[in-house]
Design a protein around this motif. Sequence first.
Motif, mmCIF file in Angstrom:
data_model
loop_
_atom_site.group_PDB
_atom_site.id
_atom_site.type_symbol
_atom_site.label_atom_id
_atom_site.label_comp_id
_atom_site.label_asym_id
_atom_site.label_seq_id
_atom_site.Cartn_x
_atom_site.Cartn_y
_atom_site.Cartn_z
ATOM 1 N N PHE A 270 6.592 -9.045 6.884
ATOM 2 C CA PHE A 270 7.512 -8.642 5.830
ATOM 3 C C PHE A 270 7.826 -7.157 5.977
ATOM 4 O O PHE A 270 6.961 -6.360 6.356
ATOM 5 C CB PHE A 270 6.916 -8.916 4.453
ATOM 6 C CG PHE A 270 6.817 -10.378 4.119
ATOM 7 C CD1 PHE A 270 7.810 -11.001 3.370
ATOM 8 C CD2 PHE A 270 5.733 -11.135 4.550
ATOM 9 C CE1 PHE A 270 7.727 -12.358 3.067
ATOM 10 C CE2 PHE A 270 5.636 -12.489 4.243
ATOM 11 C CZ PHE A 270 6.637 -13.104 3.498
ATOM 12 N N VAL A 271 9.061 -6.776 5.655
ATOM 13 C CA VAL A 271 9.564 -5.438 5.925
ATOM 14 C C VAL A 271 10.011 -4.754 4.634
ATOM 15 O O VAL A 271 10.577 -5.406 3.746
ATOM 16 C CB VAL A 271 10.749 -5.492 6.916
ATOM 17 C CG1 VAL A 271 11.233 -4.089 7.276
ATOM 18 C CG2 VAL A 271 10.373 -6.282 8.164
ATOM 19 N N VAL A 272 9.772 -3.441 4.551
ATOM 20 C CA VAL A 272 10.339 -2.630 3.478
ATOM 21 C C VAL A 272 10.631 -1.246 4.040
ATOM 22 O O VAL A 272 9.912 -0.751 4.916
ATOM 23 C CB VAL A 272 9.397 -2.538 2.257
ATOM 24 C CG1 VAL A 272 8.123 -1.766 2.581
ATOM 25 C CG2 VAL A 272 10.118 -1.914 1.064
ATOM 26 N N TYR A 322 10.286 5.745 5.477
ATOM 27 C CA TYR A 322 9.410 4.979 6.368
ATOM 28 C C TYR A 322 9.867 3.533 6.462
ATOM 29 O O TYR A 322 10.310 2.930 5.476
ATOM 30 C CB TYR A 322 7.972 5.018 5.858
ATOM 31 C CG TYR A 322 7.271 6.327 6.111
ATOM 32 C CD1 TYR A 322 6.476 6.514 7.229
ATOM 33 C CD2 TYR A 322 7.439 7.394 5.236
ATOM 34 C CE1 TYR A 322 5.840 7.724 7.469
ATOM 35 C CE2 TYR A 322 6.815 8.617 5.470
ATOM 36 C CZ TYR A 322 6.019 8.763 6.582
ATOM 37 O OH TYR A 322 5.397 9.959 6.824
ATOM 38 N N HIS A 323 9.765 3.013 7.675
ATOM 39 C CA HIS A 323 9.944 1.582 7.933
ATOM 40 C C HIS A 323 8.539 0.989 8.028
ATOM 41 O O HIS A 323 7.770 1.328 8.936
ATOM 42 C CB HIS A 323 10.711 1.379 9.238
ATOM 43 C CG HIS A 323 10.881 -0.058 9.630
ATOM 44 N ND1 HIS A 323 12.026 -0.780 9.379
ATOM 45 C CD2 HIS A 323 10.039 -0.915 10.265
ATOM 46 C CE1 HIS A 323 11.882 -2.007 9.842
ATOM 47 N NE2 HIS A 323 10.683 -2.120 10.384
ATOM 48 N N VAL A 324 8.199 0.110 7.094
ATOM 49 C CA VAL A 324 6.843 -0.447 6.997
ATOM 50 C C VAL A 324 6.915 -1.961 7.122
ATOM 51 O O VAL A 324 7.773 -2.599 6.493
ATOM 52 C CB VAL A 324 6.174 -0.059 5.663
ATOM 53 C CG1 VAL A 324 4.763 -0.643 5.583
ATOM 54 C CG2 VAL A 324 6.133 1.459 5.518
ATOM 55 N N GLU A 325 6.028 -2.528 7.939
ATOM 56 C CA GLU A 325 5.944 -3.982 8.062
ATOM 57 C C GLU A 325 4.516 -4.428 7.779
ATOM 58 O O GLU A 325 3.550 -3.739 8.139
ATOM 59 C CB GLU A 325 6.373 -4.431 9.458
ATOM 60 C CG GLU A 325 7.820 -4.080 9.776
ATOM 61 C CD GLU A 325 8.368 -4.832 10.975
ATOM 62 O OE1 GLU A 325 7.783 -5.882 11.326
ATOM 63 O OE2 GLU A 325 9.384 -4.386 11.546
ATOM 64 N N PHE A 326 4.391 -5.577 7.132
ATOM 65 C CA PHE A 326 3.080 -6.093 6.730
ATOM 66 C C PHE A 326 2.984 -7.575 7.054
ATOM 67 O O PHE A 326 3.902 -8.349 6.796
ATOM 68 C CB PHE A 326 2.870 -5.871 5.229
ATOM 69 C CG PHE A 326 1.648 -6.546 4.673
ATOM 70 C CD1 PHE A 326 0.384 -6.261 5.180
ATOM 71 C CD2 PHE A 326 1.747 -7.475 3.646
ATOM 72 C CE1 PHE A 326 -0.750 -6.881 4.686
ATOM 73 C CE2 PHE A 326 0.614 -8.092 3.126
ATOM 74 C CZ PHE A 326 -0.631 -7.794 3.656
ATOM 75 N N THR A 334 2.233 -2.014 10.025
ATOM 76 C CA THR A 334 2.719 -0.972 10.914
ATOM 77 C C THR A 334 3.666 -0.079 10.127
ATOM 78 O O THR A 334 4.259 -0.509 9.130
ATOM 79 C CB THR A 334 3.451 -1.545 12.132
ATOM 80 O OG1 THR A 334 4.639 -2.226 11.695
ATOM 81 C CG2 THR A 334 2.569 -2.525 12.892
ATOM 82 N N TYR A 335 3.833 1.159 10.572
ATOM 83 C CA TYR A 335 4.783 2.036 9.905
ATOM 84 C C TYR A 335 5.387 3.009 10.913
ATOM 85 O O TYR A 335 4.774 3.354 11.910
ATOM 86 C CB TYR A 335 4.123 2.790 8.749
ATOM 87 C CG TYR A 335 3.044 3.762 9.165
ATOM 88 C CD1 TYR A 335 3.335 5.096 9.434
ATOM 89 C CD2 TYR A 335 1.722 3.341 9.285
ATOM 90 C CE1 TYR A 335 2.342 5.980 9.813
ATOM 91 C CE2 TYR A 335 0.727 4.225 9.659
ATOM 92 C CZ TYR A 335 1.046 5.540 9.910
ATOM 93 O OH TYR A 335 0.062 6.422 10.285
ATOM 94 N N GLU A 336 6.598 3.423 10.622
ATOM 95 C CA GLU A 336 7.296 4.376 11.484
ATOM 96 C C GLU A 336 8.198 5.225 10.607
ATOM 97 O O GLU A 336 8.946 4.712 9.762
ATOM 98 C CB GLU A 336 8.120 3.635 12.524
ATOM 99 C CG GLU A 336 8.883 4.542 13.466
ATOM 100 C CD GLU A 336 9.713 3.772 14.480
ATOM 101 O OE1 GLU A 336 10.294 4.406 15.367
ATOM 102 O OE2 GLU A 336 9.777 2.531 14.348
#
Length: 459
Positions: A270-272, A322-326, A334-336
């Motif tokens: 999932f992305v936010v 930040y681009h965060v995926e869980f 992960t985060y970038e």
Amino acid sequence: MISKLFFRIFLSTVLFSLFIFSSCDDDNEINDASDPNISNLTTTISSAPGLEFVFEGSITDDNGIESININYDKWYLDKYITLDDHLKEYNLNYKFLVPADEEPNSSHTLKVSAMDIAGNITTYDVVVTLDYDTTKPQVTFTSPISGSSSTVGDSVELNIDFSDNKMLDSVIVINEILGYEVKLKMPDNTLNYNFTDSIEIPLTGISGAVEFTAIGIDKTGNETTTYTTVLIGEKDEIYNMYAVGSSTWYDWDPSKATEMWKNPENEDWFVVEFYYTVGNGIKFIGQLDWEPNNWGTDPNDSSRIINSQSSGTIEFDEDGYYHVEFNPYTLEYTYEKMEIDVEIKENMYLMGNGFAGYDLDWNPADAIPMEKDSNGNPYVFTINIEITEDTSLKFIGQTDGWEPFDCGFEVGGETILPVNYVKCKAGDGSQDLKFKDQAGTYTITFDYFLLRATIHEYN
């Protein structure tokens, strides 16, 4: 004449007796020139600050041992062992604690002496080097994360880091339920080792909690054992995921949490994307409430994610987008940090019709000005406004026409409020959102960098 002869015989006898007596006394004097013998004494000892070590050895002397002394002035060591019964053999066994503040890897020479009853002394040097390895190896599971889920028929990916401050000797990885065991002897001078493997889960016979064990052993024999547990069973599909926290638009209100979306390349993730400020972390929840799914950091290890009401927030090093995926199945995230590729805008306006108290009807000159974000994010504007029974809206960046900034929505049309982090679309011809029979006062928030909008009832 007889009397004189008798007297001479008597005197001679007395003198002879005195001579004999004197000779006997001389024989009882100790004229032993041999030194005590110390055998089996360890003269080189490896220890460490704060660690105990033992003096051991056998001391013998034919005439008797008077005393034993262990001396090292730097450590205030001056131990005397006095043997009143003058044993001819004594087994030395004396324990000593190295000062905890002593320098590691330093070397120290202690004196061990034995004196016999004749005063003869034997002295040995005992060299104590503080190089003993008391530090255990470190063992860390990167994968699988404890508490993560795996489906029967899939594979569990093992990724384990082993390290030691001096030298690894061997690593062991075990899973008894799966009949898995690997033992590896490390090459000399190995400080770090990364273990990877893939284990396929059988389609039948395995379910529930399955524990993996990783053991690291160093050259001294220090050992560390670490565990991780994987929950194996049929996949429990998760359809909804939200981000909540003090960096989101509605703080820690779970009922207004920011909806995340599935990564189209792998729907387990999932992305936010959001704007983060240091000290204002987020968590992930599986519903618009705190229970039952509440994912955050492990209070004992902030690098791990757990599903618990007591989980902590996820934080980053600096402010920014930040681009965060869980992944809730593997408990990975992960985060970038995102690169900003738009210019800062000083103004943003609400466009559309049906706003109570305004004459706006799709005329840019009448567009309603929005306010800059109260938290200081220059890419966010907000407004509290009352809508009527029939309202439509978009956003524009100027009042002298539709260009250069005209922004609607990827999916427009009639919409049910609230709107949670809906995707916007900039450019001519983008769609508007329409609200029928939902009159009330709402907070509208718009991020023109992320092109995201949220509309919730005004508190």
